[in-house]
Design a protein around this motif. Structure first.
Motif, PDB file in Angstrom:
ATOM      1  N   UNK A 156       0.820  -1.193   0.000  1.00 53.67           N
ATOM      2  CA  UNK A 156       0.000   0.000   0.000  1.00 53.67           C
ATOM      3  C   UNK A 156       0.864   1.256   0.000  1.00 53.67           C
ATOM      4  N   UNK A 157       0.342   2.313  -0.607  1.00 53.21           N
ATOM      5  CA  UNK A 157       1.062   3.585  -0.620  1.00 53.21           C
ATOM      6  C   UNK A 157       1.154   4.153   0.787  1.00 53.21           C
ATOM      7  N   UNK A 158       2.210   4.928   1.051  1.00 52.05           N
ATOM      8  CA  UNK A 158       2.384   5.502   2.376  1.00 52.05           C
ATOM      9  C   UNK A 158       1.245   6.440   2.722  1.00 52.05           C
ATOM     10  N   UNK A 159       0.682   7.121   1.731  1.00 54.64           N
ATOM     11  CA  UNK A 159      -0.429   8.038   1.950  1.00 54.64           C
ATOM     12  C   UNK A 159      -1.567   7.678   1.002  1.00 54.64           C
ATOM     13  N   UNK A 160      -2.331   6.631   1.345  1.00 56.23           N
ATOM     14  CA  UNK A 160      -3.402   6.196   0.442  1.00 56.23           C
ATOM     15  C   UNK A 160      -4.450   7.274   0.250  1.00 56.23           C
ATOM     16  N   UNK A 161      -4.999   7.337  -0.951  1.00 57.05           N
ATOM     17  CA  UNK A 161      -6.001   8.334  -1.277  1.00 57.05           C
ATOM     18  C   UNK A 161      -7.348   7.931  -0.688  1.00 57.05           C
ATOM     19  N   UNK A 162      -8.056   8.899  -0.115  1.00 58.75           N
ATOM     20  CA  UNK A 162      -9.364   8.623   0.466  1.00 58.75           C
ATOM     21  C   UNK A 162     -10.359   8.313  -0.639  1.00 58.75           C
ATOM     22  N   UNK A 163     -11.344   7.453  -0.370  1.00 58.18           N
ATOM     23  CA  UNK A 163     -12.363   7.155  -1.381  1.00 58.18           C
ATOM     24  C   UNK A 163     -13.133   8.417  -1.745  1.00 58.18           C
ATOM     25  N   UNK A 164     -13.557   8.568  -2.992  1.00 62.87           N
ATOM     26  CA  UNK A 164     -14.321   9.756  -3.389  1.00 62.87           C
ATOM     27  C   UNK A 164     -15.697   9.812  -2.738  1.00 62.87           C
ATOM     28  N   UNK A 165     -16.192   8.659  -2.279  1.00 65.28           N
ATOM     29  CA  UNK A 165     -17.487   8.602  -1.603  1.00 65.28           C
ATOM     30  C   UNK A 165     -17.426   7.535  -0.518  1.00 65.28           C
ATOM     31  N   UNK A 166     -17.899   7.892   0.667  1.00 63.58           N
ATOM     32  CA  UNK A 166     -17.980   6.944   1.786  1.00 63.58           C
ATOM     33  C   UNK A 166     -19.424   6.881   2.244  1.00 63.58           C
ATOM     34  N   UNK A 167     -19.958   5.667   2.418  1.00 63.98           N
ATOM     35  CA  UNK A 167     -21.359   5.496   2.794  1.00 63.98           C
ATOM     36  C   UNK A 167     -21.490   4.406   3.848  1.00 63.98           C
ATOM     37  N   UNK A 168     -22.557   4.507   4.641  1.00 68.50           N
ATOM     38  CA  UNK A 168     -22.889   3.472   5.617  1.00 68.50           C
ATOM     39  C   UNK A 168     -24.404   3.373   5.711  1.00 68.50           C
ATOM     40  N   UNK A 169     -24.908   2.199   6.092  1.00 67.82           N
ATOM     41  CA  UNK A 169     -26.344   1.978   6.228  1.00 67.82           C
ATOM     42  C   UNK A 169     -26.652   1.382   7.595  1.00 67.82           C
ATOM     43  N   UNK A 170     -27.755   1.857   8.206  1.00 68.79           N
ATOM     44  CA  UNK A 170     -28.164   1.363   9.512  1.00 68.79           C
ATOM     45  C   UNK A 170     -29.681   1.222   9.548  1.00 68.79           C
ATOM     46  N   UNK A 171     -30.188   0.111  10.075  1.00 70.99           N
ATOM     47  CA  UNK A 171     -31.639  -0.039  10.212  1.00 70.99           C
ATOM     48  C   UNK A 171     -32.141   0.742  11.423  1.00 70.99           C
ATOM     49  N   UNK A 172     -33.431   1.077  11.436  1.00 69.00           N
ATOM     50  CA  UNK A 172     -34.045   1.683  12.606  1.00 69.00           C
ATOM     51  C   UNK A 172     -35.505   1.264  12.682  1.00 69.00           C
ATOM     52  N   UNK A 173     -36.134   1.549  13.795  1.00 71.40           N
ATOM     53  CA  UNK A 173     -37.508   1.200  14.176  1.00 71.40           C
ATOM     54  C   UNK A 173     -37.548  -0.229  14.712  1.00 71.40           C
ATOM     55  N   UNK A 174     -38.466  -0.440  15.630  1.00 72.84           N
ATOM     56  CA  UNK A 174     -38.572  -1.746  16.286  1.00 72.84           C
ATOM     57  C   UNK A 174     -38.895  -2.864  15.312  1.00 72.84           C
ATOM     58  N   UNK A 175     -39.684  -2.564  14.312  1.00 72.15           N
ATOM     59  CA  UNK A 175     -40.088  -3.579  13.343  1.00 72.15           C
ATOM     60  C   UNK A 175     -39.056  -3.768  12.242  1.00 72.15           C
ATOM     61  N   UNK A 176     -38.000  -2.977  12.253  1.00 71.25           N
ATOM     62  CA  UNK A 176     -36.969  -3.090  11.230  1.00 71.25           C
ATOM     63  C   UNK A 176     -37.403  -2.637   9.861  1.00 71.25           C
ATOM     64  N   UNK A 177     -38.401  -1.747   9.801  1.00 68.13           N
ATOM     65  CA  UNK A 177     -38.921  -1.310   8.502  1.00 68.13           C
ATOM     66  C   UNK A 177     -38.241  -0.046   7.994  1.00 68.13           C
ATOM     67  N   UNK A 178     -37.285   0.486   8.749  1.00 65.17           N
ATOM     68  CA  UNK A 178     -36.611   1.707   8.346  1.00 65.17           C
ATOM     69  C   UNK A 178     -35.121   1.519   8.186  1.00 65.17           C
TER      70      UNK A 178
END
Length: 214
Positions: A156-178
């Motif tokens: 790996x390069x000593x100073x790797x380039x950051x991704x142009x886009x970073x994303x994450x997903x998380x569920x919410x609500x008790x029923x898991x519908x969100x």
């Protein structure tokens, strides 16, 4: 713009579909005096409602060198079930710090976005987005370690380039519908590409593909 205040209330009846949009993503510019920029959206839903929220803003006219050059920005999104029960309570606050500016914390990223999907008719879109985001981010943020063996990686390069886009997903609500997806990106174009791809399945509900170029 500085000091703007807009109030709007919309009621959507049973069996109906409504789409509300702005002309583009939110852009925050310099404010004069104590005037500030703040946005609050409150959504009241029933048990079988389906809701899509796309809320995003940019650093300003970053192509002209104006990046995160404001004192503070706040955006609030609440989803309440049957008027009172909180399903989703979210607040984004950016403030200049005495030791570190917003621009220093954001580094090269110029766009912050959030996508909320809620409801049984949107479950397949949620599942697809979560799986794809997980797979893409696992490769970009967690590359294989170097060493021998089948999964050996190149040095790996000593100073790797950051991704142009970073994303994450998380569920919410008790029923898991969100589900909520959070995105930061270097450019608006990469966010448009993300939204166009992952929300294309909304076309049967809206009659048009969101963020299509046509």
């Amino acid at each position: 713009m500085q000091g703007d205040k807009i109030s709007c209330a919309v009621t959507v009846g049973d069996g109906c579909t409504a789409a509300m949009t702005t002309q583009a993503s939110t852009k925050v510019y310099k404010a004069v005096g104590s005037k500030c920029s703040e946005q609050k959206q409150v959504f009241h839903v029933s048990g079988d409602s389906n809701l899509v929220i796309v809320d995003w803003f940019t650093s300003g006219r970053y192509e002209s060198g104006e990046k995160w050059d404001f004192t503070s920005y706040k955006s609030v999104n609440h989803i309440l079930l049957e008027e009172y029960q909180p399903l989703f309570i979210d607040s984004v606050l950016l403030e200049q710090g005495s030791d570190c500016t917003i621009a220093e914390r954001m580094q090269e990223y110029n766009v912050v976005a959030m996508v909320v999907l809620l409801g049984p008719k949107l479950k397949h879109i949620q599942d697809q987005m979560q799986d794809e985001v997980k797979n893409v981010m696992s490769v970009q943020l967690h590359p294989p370690t170097s060493g021998g063996g089948r999964y050996a990686a190149r040095p790996q390069a000593l100073h790797p380039q950051s991704p142009p886009l970073v994303a994450s997903c998380s569920p919410f609500s008790r029923m898991g519908t969100g589900m909520v997806a959070r995105i930061v990106a270097v450019s608006t174009e990469s966010v448009y590409t993300f939204l166009r791809h992952h929300l294309a399945a909304l076309e049967p509900f809206l009659g048009v593909t969101p963020y299509s170029s046509s």
